[in-house]
Design a protein around this motif. Structure first.
Motif, PDB file in Angstrom:
ATOM      1  N   HIS A   1      62.659  30.631  57.321  1.00 57.18           N
ATOM      2  CA  HIS A   1      61.548  31.076  58.165  1.00 57.18           C
ATOM      3  C   HIS A   1      61.837  32.447  58.756  1.00 57.18           C
ATOM      4  O   HIS A   1      62.973  32.724  59.146  1.00 57.18           O
ATOM      5  CB  HIS A   1      61.338  30.097  59.331  1.00 57.18           C
ATOM      6  N   ARG A   2      60.781  33.255  58.838  1.00 54.84           N
ATOM      7  CA  ARG A   2      60.920  34.546  59.526  1.00 54.84           C
ATOM      8  C   ARG A   2      60.145  34.528  60.842  1.00 54.84           C
ATOM      9  O   ARG A   2      60.052  35.536  61.529  1.00 54.84           O
ATOM     10  CB  ARG A   2      60.452  35.684  58.602  1.00 54.84           C
ATOM     11  N   ASP A   3      59.583  33.391  61.161  1.00 59.70           N
ATOM     12  CA  ASP A   3      58.907  33.187  62.443  1.00 59.70           C
ATOM     13  C   ASP A   3      59.556  31.952  63.078  1.00 59.70           C
ATOM     14  O   ASP A   3      59.408  30.830  62.575  1.00 59.70           O
ATOM     15  CB  ASP A   3      57.410  32.944  62.198  1.00 59.70           C
ATOM     16  N   LEU A   4      60.270  32.188  64.166  1.00 58.80           N
ATOM     17  CA  LEU A   4      61.035  31.088  64.770  1.00 58.80           C
ATOM     18  C   LEU A   4      60.145  29.983  65.325  1.00 58.80           C
ATOM     19  O   LEU A   4      60.608  28.876  65.568  1.00 58.80           O
ATOM     20  CB  LEU A   4      61.955  31.631  65.863  1.00 58.80           C
ATOM     21  N   ARG A   5      58.867  30.290  65.540  1.00 62.63           N
ATOM     22  CA  ARG A   5      57.970  29.237  66.010  1.00 62.63           C
ATOM     23  C   ARG A   5      57.911  28.082  65.005  1.00 62.63           C
ATOM     24  O   ARG A   5      57.705  26.930  65.369  1.00 62.63           O
ATOM     25  CB  ARG A   5      56.561  29.803  66.294  1.00 62.63           C
ATOM     26  N   ASN A   6      58.118  28.397  63.732  1.00 65.86           N
ATOM     27  CA  ASN A   6      58.118  27.345  62.716  1.00 65.86           C
ATOM     28  C   ASN A   6      59.256  26.348  62.925  1.00 65.86           C
ATOM     29  O   ASN A   6      59.198  25.220  62.470  1.00 65.86           O
ATOM     30  CB  ASN A   6      58.250  27.956  61.316  1.00 65.86           C
TER      31      ASN A   6
ATOM     32  N   LEU B   1      68.033  29.757  65.305  1.00 72.58           N
ATOM     33  CA  LEU B   1      68.658  30.596  64.277  1.00 72.58           C
ATOM     34  C   LEU B   1      69.098  29.779  63.063  1.00 72.58           C
ATOM     35  O   LEU B   1      68.717  30.090  61.934  1.00 72.58           O
ATOM     36  CB  LEU B   1      69.848  31.373  64.869  1.00 72.58           C
ATOM     37  N   ALA B   2      69.891  28.742  63.315  1.00 76.30           N
ATOM     38  CA  ALA B   2      70.371  27.931  62.180  1.00 76.30           C
ATOM     39  C   ALA B   2      69.178  27.330  61.427  1.00 76.30           C
ATOM     40  O   ALA B   2      69.173  27.264  60.190  1.00 76.30           O
ATOM     41  CB  ALA B   2      71.313  26.846  62.681  1.00 76.30           C
ATOM     42  N   GLY B   3      68.155  26.923  62.178  1.00 76.74           N
ATOM     43  CA  GLY B   3      66.969  26.314  61.556  1.00 76.74           C
ATOM     44  C   GLY B   3      66.213  27.311  60.697  1.00 76.74           C
ATOM     45  O   GLY B   3      65.772  26.997  59.583  1.00 76.74           O
ATOM     46  N   ALA B   4      66.070  28.544  61.201  1.00 82.43           N
ATOM     47  CA  ALA B   4      65.328  29.560  60.442  1.00 82.43           C
ATOM     48  C   ALA B   4      66.094  29.963  59.187  1.00 82.43           C
ATOM     49  O   ALA B   4      65.498  30.130  58.121  1.00 82.43           O
ATOM     50  CB  ALA B   4      65.077  30.778  61.327  1.00 82.43           C
ATOM     51  N   LEU B   5      67.415  30.103  59.312  1.00 85.13           N
ATOM     52  CA  LEU B   5      68.210  30.483  58.141  1.00 85.13           C
ATOM     53  C   LEU B   5      68.161  29.371  57.103  1.00 85.13           C
ATOM     54  O   LEU B   5      68.085  29.613  55.902  1.00 85.13           O
ATOM     55  CB  LEU B   5      69.659  30.778  58.552  1.00 85.13           C
ATOM     56  N   LYS B   6      68.196  28.143  57.578  1.00 84.50           N
ATOM     57  CA  LYS B   6      68.165  27.007  56.645  1.00 84.50           C
ATOM     58  C   LYS B   6      66.854  26.947  55.853  1.00 84.50           C
ATOM     59  O   LYS B   6      66.868  26.795  54.646  1.00 84.50           O
ATOM     60  CB  LYS B   6      68.352  25.696  57.415  1.00 84.50           C
TER      61      LYS B   6
END
Ligand code: EPS
Length: 385
Positions: free
Chosen positions: A121-126, A113-118
């Protein structure tokens, strides 16, 4: 890191992991078998996932070594991800598959979550592909090079697992030679030196598996043969214990690092918290305890380093925790990705590698030189009193 630097790249299910180690002196004979041996140690441990049956990690040296000897130029290492062939479409650098379902539910505790918001990304696989501890494989390969350098100076690093959930080892490893610790830990499925604790640790892992849960724990790192004077007290970023703690905490899922008595020192009187100083002709200054963990004022004392590292339970649970879909914002259960139930034994091997990289860096700082003979000369000429 000032003298020895490294970078890694690679996603967990991407084509390969790569690493570059810069600063190794010229003239160091290297063994590829040794590097691969360390990689296989990392792949072991009770409670690992099916992934470790797919992978058979082997390092390829792409640069910096010629005829088995370091050149003094950057050393490039590559490890293929065998599992990539099962993920080829999903991890393709250029083409998105026609039918593709992004991962949109973050796992509590993971970087999702923190990584995607940072990064937006809308795909957590990234996020999860790079945040994965698969990256530690290449760190172990680089660490195996640093280790071979340190061993030229009789510096040895070993580790064992002291706790998984509430199962605790009672063995005092400091009383054992490092070779014996390594041999016994390598034979144990949980890298534990205490047979009774080992049994309980295995039980806890089985229990976790059954309950579709995960467990963390604590491992202890020991380094012997260190000279006095690695690190420094003069500035915050030169203090050896601080550099080691930073490096160890950078290993995925590590939450706390202790030196010697660690946090227990806060409960002791000053008269029982320190390592008393003695001197003997021929032996020099010495201590009879390792309460400080081998570092005082950010400087190695010459005694053994004793470090404990706590790892959290892995955040991918097969019985997933509550979460929220990133796109719909609806409450749902977290994403399930194949994962380990317990990876503390493997983490202890990673800890050894990461510690080797910091110690080799600090060693090169103190006894710098472009080639091994130059460094050996400086090492032999060091002041002992
Ligand atoms: C792996 C560590 C784990 C796994 C990975 C292999 O990293 P994390 O849980 O941090 O993502 O994901 O791969 C798998 C278990 C798998 O099924 O692909 C490792 O240390 O090699």
């Amino acid at each position: 890191m000032s003298r020895l630097r490294y970078l890694t790249a690679g996603e967990s299910h991407g084509r390969a992991l790569v690493g570059i180690l810069e600063g190794m002196p010229a003239g160091l004979e290297l063994s590829l078998e040794r590097i691969n041996h360390e990689l296989s140690r990392r792949q072991g441990g009770y409670g690992r996932s099916f992934r470790q049956k797919i992978e058979h990690d082997e390092a390829q040296i792409l640069a910096g070594v010629r005829f088995g000897v370091t050149l003094g130029s950057p050393i490039a290492v590559l490890i293929w991800n065998r599992d990539w062939k099962n993920w080829e479409g999903l991890m393709d650098p250029w083409h998105k598959p026609a039918e593709y379902k992004p991962v949109t539910v973050p796992r509590p505790g993971h970087a999702d979550l923190a990584g995607a918001l940072k990064y937006g990304h809308r795909d957590l696989r990234n996020v999860l592909e790079r945040a994965s501890a698969r990256e530690t494989a290449v760190r172990v390969a680089l660490g195996a090079i640093a280790r071979q350098f340190l061993e030229r100076f009789q510096i040895k690093i070993t580790s064992h697992v002291v706790q998984i959930l509430d199962a605790q080892s009672r063995v005092d490893a400091l009383s054992l030679p490092p070779e014996e610790i390594t041999a016994r830990a390598d034979e144990s499925p949980v890298r534990c030196l205490d047979k009774a604790a080992e049994e309980k640790m295995i039980q806890r892992i089985d229990e976790a598996q059954k309950k579709r849960d995960t467990v963390g724990g604590v491992f202890e790192l020991l380094a012997t043969g260190l000279p006095v004077g690695l690190g420094s007290y003069v500035h915050w970023d030169r203090k050896l214990h601080a550099r080691i703690a930073q490096a160890l905490l950078s290993i995925q899922a590590m939450k706390a690092v202790e030196f010697g008595l660690g946090r227990e020192v806060a409960e002791r009187w000053g008269s029982e918290a320190h390592d008393l100083i003695y001197y003997e002709e021929g032996r020099g200054f010495y201590r009879q305890t390792a309460r400080a963990g081998g570092i005082e004022g950010g400087v190695s004392t010459g005694g053994p380093l004793v470090i404990r590292v706590a790892m959290k339970p892995l955040s991918t649970l097969m019985r997933p925790l509550d979460s929220v879909d990133m796109i719909t914002k609806q409450p749902v259960k977290a994403h399930i990705e194949r994962s380990d139930v317990c990876a503390v034994p493997a983490a202890s091997v990673v800890g050894e590698a990461v510690l080797a990289l910091v110690l080799a860096d600090a060693f090169l700082e103190k006894f710098s030189g472009d080639s091994l003979p130059e460094i050996e000369e400086r090492f032999l000429a060091r002041r002992l009193v």
